[in-house]
Write a protein that holds these residues in place. Structure first.
Motif, PDB file in Angstrom:
ATOM      1  N   THR A 168      -9.428 -23.478   9.395  1.00 36.88           N
ATOM      2  CA  THR A 168      -9.288 -22.052   9.056  1.00 36.88           C
ATOM      3  C   THR A 168     -10.647 -21.378   8.849  1.00 36.88           C
ATOM      4  O   THR A 168     -10.765 -20.167   9.019  1.00 36.88           O
ATOM      5  CB  THR A 168      -8.417 -21.842   7.791  1.00 36.88           C
ATOM      6  OG1 THR A 168      -9.054 -22.459   6.674  1.00 36.88           O
ATOM      7  CG2 THR A 168      -7.037 -22.412   7.976  1.00 36.88           C
ATOM      8  N   ARG A 206     -15.001 -17.296  10.422  1.00 35.70           N
ATOM      9  CA  ARG A 206     -16.254 -17.199  11.182  1.00 35.70           C
ATOM     10  C   ARG A 206     -16.068 -16.294  12.407  1.00 35.70           C
ATOM     11  O   ARG A 206     -16.958 -15.535  12.767  1.00 35.70           O
ATOM     12  CB  ARG A 206     -16.717 -18.595  11.618  1.00 35.70           C
ATOM     13  CG  ARG A 206     -17.258 -19.430  10.468  1.00 35.70           C
ATOM     14  CD  ARG A 206     -17.540 -20.871  10.883  1.00 35.70           C
ATOM     15  NE  ARG A 206     -18.055 -21.631   9.755  1.00 35.70           N
ATOM     16  CZ  ARG A 206     -19.359 -21.718   9.449  1.00 35.70           C
ATOM     17  NH1 ARG A 206     -20.262 -21.160  10.216  1.00 35.70           N
ATOM     18  NH2 ARG A 206     -19.749 -22.397   8.393  1.00 35.70           N
ATOM     19  N   ARG A 239     -21.016 -21.306  14.752  1.00 36.10           N
ATOM     20  CA  ARG A 239     -21.569 -22.413  13.932  1.00 36.10           C
ATOM     21  C   ARG A 239     -23.010 -22.176  13.512  1.00 36.10           C
ATOM     22  O   ARG A 239     -23.552 -22.954  12.735  1.00 36.10           O
ATOM     23  CB  ARG A 239     -21.473 -23.743  14.689  1.00 36.10           C
ATOM     24  CG  ARG A 239     -20.065 -24.096  15.178  1.00 36.10           C
ATOM     25  CD  ARG A 239     -19.104 -24.319  14.045  1.00 36.10           C
ATOM     26  NE  ARG A 239     -17.721 -24.364  14.504  1.00 36.10           N
ATOM     27  CZ  ARG A 239     -16.673 -24.390  13.692  1.00 36.10           C
ATOM     28  NH1 ARG A 239     -16.835 -24.387  12.390  1.00 36.10           N
ATOM     29  NH2 ARG A 239     -15.452 -24.408  14.180  1.00 36.10           N
ATOM     30  N   SER A 267     -19.305 -15.215   3.974  1.00 35.54           N
ATOM     31  CA  SER A 267     -18.658 -15.134   2.652  1.00 35.54           C
ATOM     32  C   SER A 267     -18.179 -13.717   2.303  1.00 35.54           C
ATOM     33  O   SER A 267     -17.035 -13.563   1.855  1.00 35.54           O
ATOM     34  CB  SER A 267     -19.579 -15.674   1.564  1.00 35.54           C
ATOM     35  OG  SER A 267     -19.507 -17.072   1.562  1.00 35.54           O
ATOM     36  N   GLY A 319      -9.651 -25.697   4.624  1.00 36.63           N
ATOM     37  CA  GLY A 319     -10.129 -24.369   4.239  1.00 36.63           C
ATOM     38  C   GLY A 319     -10.527 -24.320   2.783  1.00 36.63           C
ATOM     39  O   GLY A 319     -11.112 -25.273   2.243  1.00 36.63           O
ATOM     40  N   ILE A 352      -5.900 -23.340   1.094  1.00 36.76           N
ATOM     41  CA  ILE A 352      -4.702 -23.829   1.799  1.00 36.76           C
ATOM     42  C   ILE A 352      -3.671 -24.348   0.793  1.00 36.76           C
ATOM     43  O   ILE A 352      -2.499 -23.978   0.851  1.00 36.76           O
ATOM     44  CB  ILE A 352      -5.054 -24.911   2.852  1.00 36.76           C
ATOM     45  CG1 ILE A 352      -6.244 -24.469   3.722  1.00 36.76           C
ATOM     46  CG2 ILE A 352      -3.832 -25.253   3.711  1.00 36.76           C
ATOM     47  CD1 ILE A 352      -6.104 -23.140   4.398  1.00 36.76           C
ATOM     48  N   ARG A 389     -14.945 -14.723  -5.907  1.00 36.24           N
ATOM     49  CA  ARG A 389     -14.312 -13.528  -5.328  1.00 36.24           C
ATOM     50  C   ARG A 389     -12.959 -13.290  -6.001  1.00 36.24           C
ATOM     51  O   ARG A 389     -12.334 -14.227  -6.509  1.00 36.24           O
ATOM     52  CB  ARG A 389     -14.168 -13.673  -3.810  1.00 36.24           C
ATOM     53  CG  ARG A 389     -13.230 -14.755  -3.413  1.00 36.24           C
ATOM     54  CD  ARG A 389     -13.054 -14.856  -1.910  1.00 36.24           C
ATOM     55  NE  ARG A 389     -12.236 -15.996  -1.601  1.00 36.24           N
ATOM     56  CZ  ARG A 389     -12.513 -16.911  -0.673  1.00 36.24           C
ATOM     57  NH1 ARG A 389     -13.595 -16.821   0.049  1.00 36.24           N
ATOM     58  NH2 ARG A 389     -11.694 -17.911  -0.479  1.00 36.24           N
TER      59      ARG A 389
HETATM   60  O1   DC Z   1     -15.318 -24.132   6.207  1.00 35.75           O
HETATM   61  P1   DC Z   1     -16.375 -23.165   6.711  1.00 35.75           P
HETATM   62  O2   DC Z   1     -17.737 -23.384   6.099  1.00 35.75           O
HETATM   63  O3   DC Z   1     -16.438 -23.101   8.197  1.00 35.75           O
HETATM   64  O4   DC Z   1     -15.883 -21.721   6.198  1.00 35.75           O
HETATM   65  C1   DC Z   1     -16.602 -20.553   6.459  1.00 35.75           C
HETATM   66  C2   DC Z   1     -16.418 -19.552   5.333  1.00 35.75           C
HETATM   67  O5   DC Z   1     -15.086 -19.050   5.340  1.00 35.75           O
HETATM   68  C3   DC Z   1     -16.691 -20.073   3.925  1.00 35.75           C
HETATM   69  O6   DC Z   1     -17.811 -19.412   3.369  1.00 35.75           O
HETATM   70  C4   DC Z   1     -15.468 -19.756   3.132  1.00 35.75           C
HETATM   71  C5   DC Z   1     -14.544 -19.008   4.033  1.00 35.75           C
HETATM   72  N1   DC Z   1     -13.188 -19.570   4.066  1.00 35.75           N
HETATM   73  C6   DC Z   1     -12.254 -19.036   3.224  1.00 35.75           C
HETATM   74  O7   DC Z   1     -12.592 -18.155   2.440  1.00 35.75           O
HETATM   75  N2   DC Z   1     -10.974 -19.484   3.274  1.00 35.75           N
HETATM   76  C7   DC Z   1     -10.609 -20.443   4.123  1.00 35.75           C
HETATM   77  N3   DC Z   1      -9.342 -20.863   4.147  1.00 35.75           N
HETATM   78  C8   DC Z   1     -11.577 -21.042   4.984  1.00 35.75           C
HETATM   79  C9   DC Z   1     -12.865 -20.584   4.928  1.00 35.75           C
END
Ligand code: DC
Length: 229
Positions: free
Chosen positions: A34, A39, A96, A105, A134, A137, A192
């Motif tokens: 997720t 991203r 990435r 964020s 994530g 989740i 947040r």
């Molecule tokens: O897992 P990642 O580093 O690829 O996630 C990227 C950003 O997305 C991370 O800063 C937090 C956010 N994120 C989120 O808020 N909720 C999710 N379910 C997955 C990621």
């Protein structure tokens, strides 16, 4: 065995996606990343100048862009994994890099972004047989998930892993910049107002700072065998 929902949450760069992918492969489940979806929205925002020079976000423009955007996973036969696509374009590599990492964020903290992506995730996972990783989740997307893991490791261990990963991909990286990015993201993600990063009460806490990949996999398989029986 029933087809259960496996929720893997935790701090950034903890190795969630590597272990989640491997676990999914091993047990014949679908893996859903997720973070890649948040991203993708960040990439969309950057590409369309939604970040103002002062760092604030033009939410109206983002809302209308998102309403028309198609964010989807498509299987890459060469790697046997799914790649992220935005409006038909493969953006797996773009999402990435450090530019997206350092802007994601604040995008993930916007309520309408979360609403849309959470809904999409619930549709993708409702039949079970998924490993979804994530931040929310086990708390928001699938609070009823049968198996919940909360992964973490020290910021320094995480920065080192991420540095190595970017180096191996031939992408420019600085350890200090990565470490700062990890500290910043931890703070924003857990403070947040919407769906802050937190461990679900019924999640198993796994600190993998000193664990090998095989040890992590053993723990997950043990829990899975117990929950899916
Ligand atoms: O897992 P990642 O580093 O690829 O996630 C990227 C950003 O997305 C991370 O800063 C937090 C956010 N994120 C989120 O808020 N909720 C999710 N379910 C997955 C990621």
């Amino acid at each position: 065995m029933k087809k259960i929902i496996i929720a893997i949450d935790g701090t950034s760069s903890t190795g969630k996606s590597s272990i989640a992918k491997k676990l999914a492969n091993k047990i014949g489940y679908t893996y859903i990343d997720t973070g890649a979806m948040y991203r993708a929205v960040t990439f969309l925002a950057l590409k369309n100048g939604v970040f103002r020079p002062d760092g604030s976000i033009d939410e109206n423009t983002l809302d209308s862009l998102l309403g028309k955007a198609k964010i989807e996973f498509r299987r890459n036969e060469a790697t046997s994994h799914s790649d992220m696509y935005l409006n038909g374009e493969n953006i797996e590599r773009d999402i990435r890099g450090m530019e997206v990492s350092s802007h994601v964020s604040p995008i993930a903290a916007i309520p309408f972004v979360r609403r849309q992506l959470v809904l999409q995730q619930q549709i993708m996972g409702k039949a079970g047989g998924i490993v979804m990783d994530g931040r929310d989740i086990g708390t928001v997307v699938f609070p009823q998930a049968e198996m919940k893991i909360f992964m973490t490791a020290s910021p320094e261990v995480r920065a080192q892993r991420r540095y190595k990963e970017l180096q191996e991909k031939g992408m420019p990286a600085s350890y200090d910049e990565i470490l700062k990015n990890i500290h910043d993201r931890d703070y924003i993600d857990s403070h947040r107002s919407v769906s802050p990063l937190k461990q679900a009460d019924d999640a198993y806490l796994m600190d993998n700072s000193d664990m090998t990949f095989d040890e992590e996999m053993d723990v997950l398989l043990k829990i899975f065998n117990d929950k899916a029986r």
